[in-house]
Design a protein around this motif. Structure first.
Motif, PDB file in Angstrom:
ATOM      1  N   THR A  84      22.461  31.966  83.995  1.00 55.16           N
ATOM      2  CA  THR A  84      21.913  33.315  84.192  1.00 55.16           C
ATOM      3  C   THR A  84      21.108  33.663  82.946  1.00 55.16           C
ATOM      4  O   THR A  84      21.013  32.867  82.021  1.00 55.16           O
ATOM      5  CB  THR A  84      23.064  34.337  84.301  1.00 55.16           C
ATOM      6  OG1 THR A  84      23.698  34.426  83.017  1.00 55.16           O
ATOM      7  CG2 THR A  84      24.090  33.933  85.344  1.00 55.16           C
ATOM      8  N   GLY A 101      19.713  42.485  88.751  1.00 57.88           N
ATOM      9  CA  GLY A 101      20.787  41.497  88.825  1.00 57.88           C
ATOM     10  C   GLY A 101      21.849  41.790  87.769  1.00 57.88           C
ATOM     11  O   GLY A 101      23.034  41.954  88.059  1.00 57.88           O
ATOM     12  N   LYS A 134      21.109  45.648  96.057  1.00 57.40           N
ATOM     13  CA  LYS A 134      20.564  46.769  95.276  1.00 57.40           C
ATOM     14  C   LYS A 134      20.995  48.083  95.914  1.00 57.40           C
ATOM     15  O   LYS A 134      21.330  48.113  97.091  1.00 57.40           O
ATOM     16  CB  LYS A 134      19.031  46.741  95.301  1.00 57.40           C
ATOM     17  CG  LYS A 134      18.408  45.668  94.475  1.00 57.40           C
ATOM     18  CD  LYS A 134      16.896  45.840  94.475  1.00 57.40           C
ATOM     19  CE  LYS A 134      16.242  44.659  93.796  1.00 57.40           C
ATOM     20  NZ  LYS A 134      14.791  44.728  93.837  1.00 57.40           N
ATOM     21  N   THR A 151      22.598  50.639  91.426  1.00 53.38           N
ATOM     22  CA  THR A 151      22.193  49.316  90.941  1.00 53.38           C
ATOM     23  C   THR A 151      20.764  49.016  91.410  1.00 53.38           C
ATOM     24  O   THR A 151      20.373  49.398  92.512  1.00 53.38           O
ATOM     25  CB  THR A 151      23.130  48.218  91.476  1.00 53.38           C
ATOM     26  OG1 THR A 151      22.977  48.145  92.900  1.00 53.38           O
ATOM     27  CG2 THR A 151      24.590  48.516  91.162  1.00 53.38           C
ATOM     28  N   ASP A 207      19.794  35.844  95.041  1.00 55.71           N
ATOM     29  CA  ASP A 207      19.370  37.133  95.599  1.00 55.71           C
ATOM     30  C   ASP A 207      20.541  38.102  95.496  1.00 55.71           C
ATOM     31  O   ASP A 207      21.673  37.726  95.784  1.00 55.71           O
ATOM     32  CB  ASP A 207      18.996  36.972  97.082  1.00 55.71           C
ATOM     33  CG  ASP A 207      17.682  36.214  97.215  1.00 55.71           C
ATOM     34  OD1 ASP A 207      16.922  36.185  96.231  1.00 55.71           O
ATOM     35  OD2 ASP A 207      17.442  35.652  98.301  1.00 55.71           O
ATOM     36  N   TYR A 208      20.263  39.308  95.077  1.00 53.81           N
ATOM     37  CA  TYR A 208      21.376  40.226  94.845  1.00 53.81           C
ATOM     38  C   TYR A 208      21.174  41.563  95.551  1.00 53.81           C
ATOM     39  O   TYR A 208      20.047  41.943  95.896  1.00 53.81           O
ATOM     40  CB  TYR A 208      21.587  40.454  93.347  1.00 53.81           C
ATOM     41  CG  TYR A 208      20.319  40.837  92.619  1.00 53.81           C
ATOM     42  CD1 TYR A 208      19.872  42.151  92.622  1.00 53.81           C
ATOM     43  CD2 TYR A 208      19.570  39.879  91.944  1.00 53.81           C
ATOM     44  CE1 TYR A 208      18.703  42.509  91.957  1.00 53.81           C
ATOM     45  CE2 TYR A 208      18.401  40.223  91.284  1.00 53.81           C
ATOM     46  CZ  TYR A 208      17.976  41.537  91.301  1.00 53.81           C
ATOM     47  OH  TYR A 208      16.816  41.882  90.658  1.00 53.81           O
ATOM     48  N   ALA A 230      27.332  42.500  86.724  1.00 51.12           N
ATOM     49  CA  ALA A 230      26.182  42.069  87.523  1.00 51.12           C
ATOM     50  C   ALA A 230      26.360  42.467  88.988  1.00 51.12           C
ATOM     51  O   ALA A 230      27.476  42.730  89.457  1.00 51.12           O
ATOM     52  CB  ALA A 230      26.011  40.556  87.411  1.00 51.12           C
ATOM     53  N   ALA A 231      25.234  42.480  89.702  1.00 53.76           N
ATOM     54  CA  ALA A 231      25.246  42.839  91.120  1.00 53.76           C
ATOM     55  C   ALA A 231      25.684  41.644  91.965  1.00 53.76           C
ATOM     56  O   ALA A 231      25.477  40.490  91.587  1.00 53.76           O
ATOM     57  CB  ALA A 231      23.847  43.284  91.551  1.00 53.76           C
ATOM     58  N   GLN A 232      26.268  41.955  93.111  1.00 65.67           N
ATOM     59  CA  GLN A 232      26.720  40.920  94.037  1.00 65.67           C
ATOM     60  C   GLN A 232      25.576  39.952  94.345  1.00 65.67           C
ATOM     61  O   GLN A 232      24.482  40.382  94.688  1.00 65.67           O
ATOM     62  CB  GLN A 232      27.176  41.578  95.338  1.00 65.67           C
ATOM     63  CG  GLN A 232      27.713  40.592  96.345  1.00 65.67           C
ATOM     64  CD  GLN A 232      28.555  41.297  97.403  1.00 65.67           C
ATOM     65  OE1 GLN A 232      28.332  42.462  97.725  1.00 65.67           O
ATOM     66  NE2 GLN A 232      29.517  40.588  97.931  1.00 65.67           N
ATOM     67  N   GLY A 233      25.848  38.653  94.180  1.00 63.51           N
ATOM     68  CA  GLY A 233      24.831  37.652  94.495  1.00 63.51           C
ATOM     69  C   GLY A 233      24.115  37.103  93.274  1.00 63.51           C
ATOM     70  O   GLY A 233      23.615  35.978  93.307  1.00 63.51           O
ATOM     71  N   TYR A 234      24.014  37.892  92.180  1.00 59.77           N
ATOM     72  CA  TYR A 234      23.334  37.428  90.977  1.00 59.77           C
ATOM     73  C   TYR A 234      24.028  36.174  90.462  1.00 59.77           C
ATOM     74  O   TYR A 234      25.237  36.129  90.479  1.00 59.77           O
ATOM     75  CB  TYR A 234      23.358  38.537  89.911  1.00 59.77           C
ATOM     76  CG  TYR A 234      22.718  38.122  88.597  1.00 59.77           C
ATOM     77  CD1 TYR A 234      21.338  38.106  88.465  1.00 59.77           C
ATOM     78  CD2 TYR A 234      23.504  37.726  87.513  1.00 59.77           C
ATOM     79  CE1 TYR A 234      20.754  37.709  87.274  1.00 59.77           C
ATOM     80  CE2 TYR A 234      22.920  37.332  86.320  1.00 59.77           C
ATOM     81  CZ  TYR A 234      21.545  37.322  86.209  1.00 59.77           C
ATOM     82  OH  TYR A 234      20.969  36.931  85.040  1.00 59.77           O
TER      83      TYR A 234
END
Ligand code: AMP
Ligand code: GLY
Length: 423
Positions: free
Chosen positions: A225, A379, A344, A376, A341-342, A334-338
């Motif tokens: 990341t 990412g 928002k 959010t 694709d995450y 962090a956001a889900q998926g980061y």
């Protein structure tokens, strides 16, 4: 003094937070900033790549100093442009920012000036690249030449993976033109550290040591990341490693850049791989690390503004920087998926409660604002950063803050700073 910070991430929130504490400063602007930054400075809606927009703003508002956060405007020449108009600006010029913008350039520079680094070669065609892979064997490291937001590095554990990576990059499928040249290099083992220093092109002043956590999951597993957390000081940087990093990496690089007619001014970030007493350079960045900047600036005792100004004035010979003895730890939420694709637009709960924790600050990285609440939008969403008497105390406090904050699918590593304690 009026200061403009360029950027919109956690690093820029930390810069604005630190700059705003200076008694020399009456107003801080941030372009484009983020809603967290907006609570302590004025955001101006100018994109980081809109160089003429930034210049026009700085001239209209009589900005005394502009501070560049991310690499993109540096590599587009924002420093050259501002200096052409007689404006003070902190950052590397375009011909120096290439140390980050082209991995082939930085590897060739390291070779020429004897900066320790992994053995490598540069390729533009698949055939010779595959021959080289077969010669070196696996594991092997494949890097897109150009800027790829920290994602252009593949550590291939099998020959198939290595061949697929070079084929993908050289065909332009992965990373577009950034991948039209690839660096293939020897895999290095060891522990990484982020070594940052201010330089005016001649004098070098190191920052405190720091360590990032690049992999998304605990135990350094999963894809890389931009950085899932960082802490300072980093005990892997012992006094003898520090000395080597200063002499063999920083001194040779700064002198080498000057000798190439590309004097490097700004903050130079070396990503180091440390194996026992051995130090090798993985990469250079032409900017503060993100999230390393957050714990580093929380630990900086000195006013940062005279330091940034001295770099912009091309003379740091009289600058001294003091650091707090306390340790600092930043945990990225962090956001889900980061880092893929995450999601928002999720509402973030608990920011007010976290703000009440002493010696803790929540830096915003990817947030936006709707109807009075923070949601959010990136990412990496937040960098929950805390001070403590020891790294352990700072870890405990940072995670106390993290526990108060939530949104659907939020994820973070549970082992930020653990390597420091294990030592
Ligand atoms: P870079 O952008 O070149 O720093 O690469 C990103 C990450 O990939 C580094 O932080 C390391 O974790 C890893 N990496 C890069 N080069 C090597 C190497 N030669 N050996 C082992 N790991 C590497
Ligand atoms: N945290 C790694 C970087 O800023 O490149």
């Amino acid at each position: 003094m009026k200061i403009l910070v360029i950027g919109s991430g956690g690093r820029e929130h930390a810069l604005v937070w630190k700059i705003a504490q200076s008694p020399l400063v009456e107003k801080v602007y941030c372009a484009p900033g983020n809603p967290g930054i907006g609570t302590i400075a004025e955001n101006v809606p100018i994109k980081v790549e809109d160089l003429t927009g930034l210049l026009a703003f700085a001239r209209k508002e009589s900005i005394d100093l502009t501070v560049v956060g991310p690499e993109l405007p540096l590599s587009l020449g924002v420093v050259d442009l501002f200096e052409e108009y007689g404006l003070k600006i902190f950052g590397a010029r375009k011909n120096a920012a290439i140390i980050e913008a082209s991995k082939a350039f930085s590897k060739d520079l390291m070779k020429k000036y004897h900066v320790p680094t992994a053995a490598y070669e540069v390729f533009t065609e698949v055939g010779p690249a595959v021959d080289f892979i077969d010669k070196i064997g696996i594991p092997i490291v494949i890097k897109a030449d150009g800027l790829a937001a920290g994602k252009g590095v593949i550590i291939a554990g099998t020959r198939d993976e290595a061949v697929a990576a070079v084929t993908d990059m050289l065909s332009g499928n992965a990373f577009g033109t950034a991948g039209s040249r690839v660096v293939i290099e020897e895999f290095l083992k060891g522990e990484e550290a982020s070594f940052l220093a201010f330089t005016d092109g001649k004098n070098i002043i190191p920052l405190a040591s720091a360590q990032d956590h690049k992999a998304v999951y605990d135990g350094d597993t999963g894809p890389n990341t931009g950085g899932m957390g960082a802490y300072s000081p980093a005990p892997v940087v012992t006094p003898s490693i520090h000395e080597k990093a200063m002499e063999e990496v920083m001194r040779r690089t700064v002198d080498g850049m000057a000798a190439e007619g590309r004097p490097y001014r700004g903050v130079l970030y070396a990503g180091l791989m440390i194996d026992g007493e051995n130090v090798k350079t993985l990469e250079f960045n032409a900017r503060f690390g993100d999230p390393e900047c957050q714990p580093l600036l929380m630990r900086m005792k000195s006013d940062i503004v005279p330091v940034l100004m001295a770099v912009a004035d091309k003379d740091i010979s009289k600058v001294q920087i003091e650091w707090h003895d306390q340790a600092a730890v930043c945990v990225v939420m962090a956001a889900q998926g980061y880092p893929g694709d995450y999601a928002k637009g999720d509402t973030i709960a608990g920011l007010d409660e976290a703000a009440k924790v002493d010696d803790l600050y929540v830096f915003h990285a990817g947030t936006s604002r709707t109807e009075g609440s923070f949601v959010t939008s990136g990412g990496r969403v937040l960098g929950v950063t805390a001070l403590g008497t020891t790294v352990k105390d700072a870890i405990d406090r940072a995670y106390r803050g993290v526990a108060l904050i939530s949104w659907p699918g939020a994820h973070y590593r549970l082992d930020i700073g653990k390597k420091a304690i294990c030592r």
